[in-house]
Design an enzyme around this catalytic site. Sequence first.
Site, PDB file in Angstrom:
ATOM      1  N   LYS A 114       0.863  -1.189   0.000  1.00  0.00           N
ATOM      2  CA  LYS A 114       0.000   0.000   0.000  1.00  0.00           C
ATOM      3  C   LYS A 114       0.891   1.227   0.000  1.00  0.00           C
ATOM      4  O   LYS A 114       1.852   1.297   0.755  1.00  0.00           O
ATOM      5  CB  LYS A 114      -0.913  -0.007   1.224  1.00  0.00           C
ATOM      6  N   SER A 143       3.703  -1.859   9.298  1.00  0.00           N
ATOM      7  CA  SER A 143       3.409  -2.730  10.436  1.00  0.00           C
ATOM      8  C   SER A 143       2.564  -3.922  10.012  1.00  0.00           C
ATOM      9  O   SER A 143       2.674  -4.993  10.596  1.00  0.00           O
ATOM     10  CB  SER A 143       2.683  -1.927  11.512  1.00  0.00           C
ATOM     11  N   GLU A 144       1.706  -3.766   9.023  1.00  0.00           N
ATOM     12  CA  GLU A 144       0.874  -4.872   8.583  1.00  0.00           C
ATOM     13  C   GLU A 144       1.730  -6.032   8.097  1.00  0.00           C
ATOM     14  O   GLU A 144       1.512  -7.197   8.459  1.00  0.00           O
ATOM     15  CB  GLU A 144      -0.060  -4.424   7.456  1.00  0.00           C
ATOM     16  N   GLU A 145       2.723  -5.729   7.252  1.00  0.00           N
ATOM     17  CA  GLU A 145       3.594  -6.773   6.740  1.00  0.00           C
ATOM     18  C   GLU A 145       4.379  -7.435   7.864  1.00  0.00           C
ATOM     19  O   GLU A 145       4.522  -8.659   7.923  1.00  0.00           O
ATOM     20  CB  GLU A 145       4.570  -6.202   5.696  1.00  0.00           C
TER      21      GLU A 145
END
Length: 433
Positions: free
Chosen positions: A270, A345-347
């Site tokens: 993203k 942070s998602e990854e």
Amino acid sequence: RLGSVPVSHSPLSTGSCLLPPTGGCWPCCSAACPSRFHPLSEQDCKEIKGGRFTRWRVKLSVSNVSAEDGGDYACQAQLTHTGKRYTILNSITVNIKTHGYAGRIPKIIYPKNNSIEVQPGTTLTVDCNITDTRDNTNLRSWRVNDTLVDDYYNESKRIREGFESHISFQKHIFYTVNITFSEVKMEDYGHPFICHAGVSAAYFILKLPAPDVQAYLIGGLVTLIGAAVSVTYIYNIFKIDIVLWYRSAFLSTEIKEDGKLYDAYVLYPKPQREIQSPEVDTLVLKILPEVLERQCGYKLFIFGRDEFPGQAVANVIDENIKLCRRLIIIIVPEFLSFDLLKNMSEEQIAVYNALIQDGMKVILIELEKVKDYTAMPESIQYIKQKHGAIQWSGDFTEQSQCAKTKFWKKVRYHMPPKRPPPSSSAQMLKHTY
């Protein structure tokens, strides 16, 4: 001694042999008169009979000689001369020595009462090798069923005795006489073919070759290995289709509940700004849901689409990644994916849960061919090495949204087996949790 007496005065007139009109004494072993051999004794004349006495051209052969065989032997014949009939006698005295004869017995070197393996229809020649003293006059011949081979096979001549050859040495002679089978037949098996040399005899028996077990084992092993290699090769080519068919036919009703809500968590790059590749959005937000959810019946969690408003990002990711059976990572070989996968942070949370905490299987999808993974995070490099990657081969048209294409078959192969849809109440409880 040789003499002649008138027939009327002959003491040996009984059983005498008639000669041809030309006169002369027939040889003692003539086939025309097998009963003219008589031992002369002081008391009586007896006709020679028995299997130990065999004619051989001009000679008489006696096998298994014993002391009783000593004495005077005579050959008797009749002739007519000037109108008168005469009997002619030819006699010889035989003395049996009880000592010193063993060294004069012929020795048959081969055959040795052995068997010979041969296939039917084969041409075969077997030599009889004999050593004998130089002054012996032993006869050498091949016999079958107590009959000379040449006489036994006189009509067919399929088996014949060959010519005798010899090599002379200082103290003995080496003889060779062979027997030849022009064509071995089934009737020849099991019968002893005997080589005679005086009082010595030895035989061989023909037998069918034993089955070559080793050849059968090797052939069977090679066939088995070939079949295994063929099956493996075919399976590697069609394994995806085989697994997908097997899942649809047998596994959907046997899957146990594992407490998971989603089949896969979709992780994709993203942008930090308002710059985003339209292909990524099309693949993640349109094509993936169309194929995997609507056509195949899977349930995906896509961040930005499925989270509830107002929830903390870290909590949403951490809670929902634990409710997924697979992790799908979309790799874009541009600056958008290289830096974002290192910092977002998602990854980090998703990869941590997949690789360390739950051991979740990861599906790596390359939007374009990635030639070098060294610029990627080490976690992505490890996933590529362990699970490999599937390269997107579609063109973002309707044809690329068919679940039966090769690309989607590969994705479905790595996805978990489809599960029956949960009840609405159970689904509501999981959402509430």
